[in-house]
Design a protein around this motif. Structure first.
Motif, mmCIF file in Angstrom:
data_model
loop_
_atom_site.group_PDB
_atom_site.id
_atom_site.type_symbol
_atom_site.label_atom_id
_atom_site.label_comp_id
_atom_site.label_asym_id
_atom_site.label_seq_id
_atom_site.Cartn_x
_atom_site.Cartn_y
_atom_site.Cartn_z
ATOM 1 N N ALA A 32 -28.399 153.317 90.106
ATOM 2 C CA ALA A 32 -27.969 154.680 90.434
ATOM 3 C C ALA A 32 -27.024 155.221 89.361
ATOM 4 C CB ALA A 32 -27.308 154.716 91.811
ATOM 5 N N ALA A 33 -26.084 154.420 88.904
ATOM 6 C CA ALA A 33 -25.150 154.864 87.862
ATOM 7 C C ALA A 33 -25.872 155.039 86.528
ATOM 8 C CB ALA A 33 -24.006 153.864 87.723
ATOM 9 N N PHE A 34 -26.739 154.106 86.190
ATOM 10 C CA PHE A 34 -27.517 154.211 84.955
ATOM 11 C C PHE A 34 -28.350 155.484 84.974
ATOM 12 C CE2 PHE A 34 -31.307 153.644 82.423
ATOM 13 C CZ PHE A 34 -30.851 153.034 81.265
ATOM 14 N N ASP A 35 -29.062 155.687 86.065
ATOM 15 C CA ASP A 35 -29.951 156.837 86.229
ATOM 16 C C ASP A 35 -29.173 158.153 86.113
ATOM 17 O OD1 ASP A 35 -32.549 157.978 86.929
ATOM 18 O OD2 ASP A 35 -31.674 158.413 88.889
ATOM 19 N N ALA A 36 -28.014 158.220 86.704
ATOM 20 C CA ALA A 36 -27.213 159.445 86.687
ATOM 21 C C ALA A 36 -26.670 159.758 85.295
ATOM 22 C CB ALA A 36 -26.058 159.324 87.681
ATOM 23 N N ALA A 37 -26.477 158.744 84.468
ATOM 24 C CA ALA A 37 -25.868 158.938 83.151
ATOM 25 C C ALA A 37 -26.858 159.356 82.066
ATOM 26 C CB ALA A 37 -25.155 157.653 82.724
ATOM 27 N N PRO A 40 -33.005 162.783 82.341
ATOM 28 C CA PRO A 40 -34.304 162.305 82.824
ATOM 29 C C PRO A 40 -35.483 162.640 81.914
ATOM 30 C CG PRO A 40 -33.459 164.065 84.224
ATOM 31 C CD PRO A 40 -32.372 163.716 83.255
ATOM 32 N N GLU A 41 -35.412 163.731 81.176
ATOM 33 C CA GLU A 41 -36.544 164.125 80.339
ATOM 34 C C GLU A 41 -36.621 163.358 79.017
ATOM 35 O OE1 GLU A 41 -33.251 167.241 79.863
ATOM 36 O OE2 GLU A 41 -34.054 165.997 81.448
ATOM 37 N N HIS A 42 -35.636 162.524 78.731
ATOM 38 C CA HIS A 42 -35.621 161.779 77.468
ATOM 39 C C HIS A 42 -35.290 160.306 77.727
ATOM 40 C CE1 HIS A 42 -35.790 165.663 75.561
ATOM 41 N NE2 HIS A 42 -34.693 166.020 76.193
ATOM 42 N N ARG A 43 -36.061 159.691 78.628
ATOM 43 C CA ARG A 43 -35.911 158.265 78.934
ATOM 44 C C ARG A 43 -37.288 157.635 78.802
ATOM 45 N NH1 ARG A 43 -32.642 158.122 84.496
ATOM 46 N NH2 ARG A 43 -34.589 159.061 85.169
ATOM 47 N N ASP A 51 -51.786 148.548 80.646
ATOM 48 C CA ASP A 51 -52.151 148.167 82.015
ATOM 49 C C ASP A 51 -51.185 147.151 82.635
ATOM 50 O OD1 ASP A 51 -53.097 146.399 80.119
ATOM 51 O OD2 ASP A 51 -54.801 145.755 81.315
ATOM 52 N N THR A 52 -50.061 146.866 81.973
ATOM 53 C CA THR A 52 -49.042 146.001 82.564
ATOM 54 C C THR A 52 -47.751 146.789 82.667
ATOM 55 O OG1 THR A 52 -48.104 145.124 80.518
ATOM 56 C CG2 THR A 52 -50.031 143.978 81.415
ATOM 57 N N ASP A 53 -46.844 146.290 83.448
ATOM 58 C CA ASP A 53 -45.539 146.931 83.558
ATOM 59 C C ASP A 53 -44.458 146.088 82.892
ATOM 60 O OD1 ASP A 53 -45.548 149.474 84.489
ATOM 61 O OD2 ASP A 53 -44.907 149.008 86.528
ATOM 62 N N ARG A 54 -44.834 145.184 81.988
ATOM 63 C CA ARG A 54 -43.833 144.369 81.286
ATOM 64 C C ARG A 54 -43.137 145.241 80.248
ATOM 65 N NH1 ARG A 54 -43.745 140.875 76.647
ATOM 66 N NH2 ARG A 54 -41.876 139.615 76.808
ATOM 67 N N VAL A 55 -41.854 145.489 80.472
ATOM 68 C CA VAL A 55 -41.067 146.361 79.606
ATOM 69 C C VAL A 55 -40.565 145.563 78.404
ATOM 70 C CG1 VAL A 55 -39.026 147.830 79.475
ATOM 71 C CG2 VAL A 55 -40.403 147.798 81.567
ATOM 72 N N LEU A 56 -40.868 146.065 77.202
ATOM 73 C CA LEU A 56 -40.412 145.431 75.963
ATOM 74 C C LEU A 56 -39.119 146.045 75.449
ATOM 75 C CD1 LEU A 56 -43.798 145.167 74.029
ATOM 76 C CD2 LEU A 56 -42.659 143.430 75.434
ATOM 77 N N GLY A 57 -38.850 147.272 75.858
ATOM 78 C CA GLY A 57 -37.637 147.945 75.417
ATOM 79 C C GLY A 57 -37.528 149.308 76.053
ATOM 80 N N TRP A 58 -36.378 149.933 75.849
ATOM 81 C CA TRP A 58 -36.167 151.263 76.415
ATOM 82 C C TRP A 58 -35.270 152.077 75.491
ATOM 83 C CZ3 TRP A 58 -31.143 152.639 77.503
ATOM 84 C CH2 TRP A 58 -30.220 151.608 77.715
ATOM 85 N N ALA A 59 -35.368 153.393 75.662
ATOM 86 C CA ALA A 59 -34.518 154.332 74.935
ATOM 87 C C ALA A 59 -34.165 155.465 75.891
ATOM 88 C CB ALA A 59 -35.239 154.880 73.706
ATOM 89 N N ALA A 60 -32.955 155.981 75.752
ATOM 90 C CA ALA A 60 -32.506 157.068 76.616
ATOM 91 C C ALA A 60 -31.379 157.820 75.921
ATOM 92 C CB ALA A 60 -32.035 156.518 77.958
ATOM 93 N N VAL A 61 -31.127 159.034 76.392
ATOM 94 C CA VAL A 61 -30.036 159.835 75.829
ATOM 95 C C VAL A 61 -29.099 160.305 76.927
ATOM 96 C CG1 VAL A 61 -31.454 160.636 73.892
ATOM 97 C CG2 VAL A 61 -31.211 162.086 75.912
ATOM 98 N N SER A 62 -27.867 160.587 76.496
ATOM 99 C CA SER A 62 -26.830 161.170 77.345
ATOM 100 C C SER A 62 -26.216 162.340 76.593
ATOM 101 C CB SER A 62 -25.722 160.157 77.631
ATOM 102 O OG SER A 62 -26.233 159.004 78.222
ATOM 103 N N ARG A 63 -25.749 163.322 77.319
ATOM 104 C CA ARG A 63 -25.039 164.430 76.684
ATOM 105 C C ARG A 63 -23.712 163.920 76.124
ATOM 106 N NH1 ARG A 63 -27.875 168.467 76.498
ATOM 107 N NH2 ARG A 63 -29.115 169.263 78.199
#
Length: 159
Positions: A32-37, A40-43, A51-63
């Motif tokens: 919830a805290a991660f999501d709020a920070a 949403p349009e840049h995650r 066809d798998t859901d194995r996540v290799l990495g992620w990127a996101a932005v905050s104001r």
């Protein structure tokens, strides 16, 4: 990045924390805290195969600020599963993130990177980021002062 990716995203974040070269954070927030920070349009997540859901990495932005003058400035984070490093996943994620922010009219994407994180500095340099400067002894991590290299990329899509 969707809620079903939460456990993998947070586990990858924890691996970054454990490395000691990725962040000042010492504990992973709950979803919830991660999501709020994060905006949403840049995650984004990189999956092992479509066809798998194995996540290799992620990127996101905050104001960086709620002030109107800084509406087009964001700080980004990019984290990879340790097993995915050196496979080009970081570049794919960063390129996709920059395409997303460019399309949205964001004019500056910035990040603070520990000087010891040579792979991240090289990735950002290859993606068109420039070093703005080094913030010396900007924070303490595990009782030690830590420098942070500030990098930024100005969007070519914004005049």
């Amino acid at each position: 990045m969707r809620p079903e990716h939460a456990a993998a995203v947070l586990a990858i974040f924890q691996a970054g924390i454990d490395s000691g070269t990725a962040t000042f954070e010492t504990t992973v927030p709950d979803w919830a805290a991660f999501d709020a920070a994060k905006l949403p349009e840049h995650r984004l997540v990189a999956l092992d195969t479509p066809d798998t859901d194995r996540v290799l990495g992620w990127a996101a932005v905050s104001r960086v600020s709620g002030r109107t003058a800084y509406a087009g400035v964001v700080e980004h984070s990019i984290y990879l599963d340790p097993a995915a490093r050196g496979r080009g996943v970081g570049r794919v994620l960063l390129d996709a993130l920059l395409a997303s922010t460019d399309a949205a009219g964001i004019w500056t994407v910035q990040a603070g990177i520990f000087p010891e994180n040579a792979a991240s500095l090289a990735l950002h340099r290859r993606a068109g980021f420039r070093v703005v400067g080094t913030r010396e002894r900007i924070g303490r991590l595990h009782g030690r002062w830590q420098d942070v290299v500030l990098v930024e990329r100005r969007s070519p899509a914004v005049d």
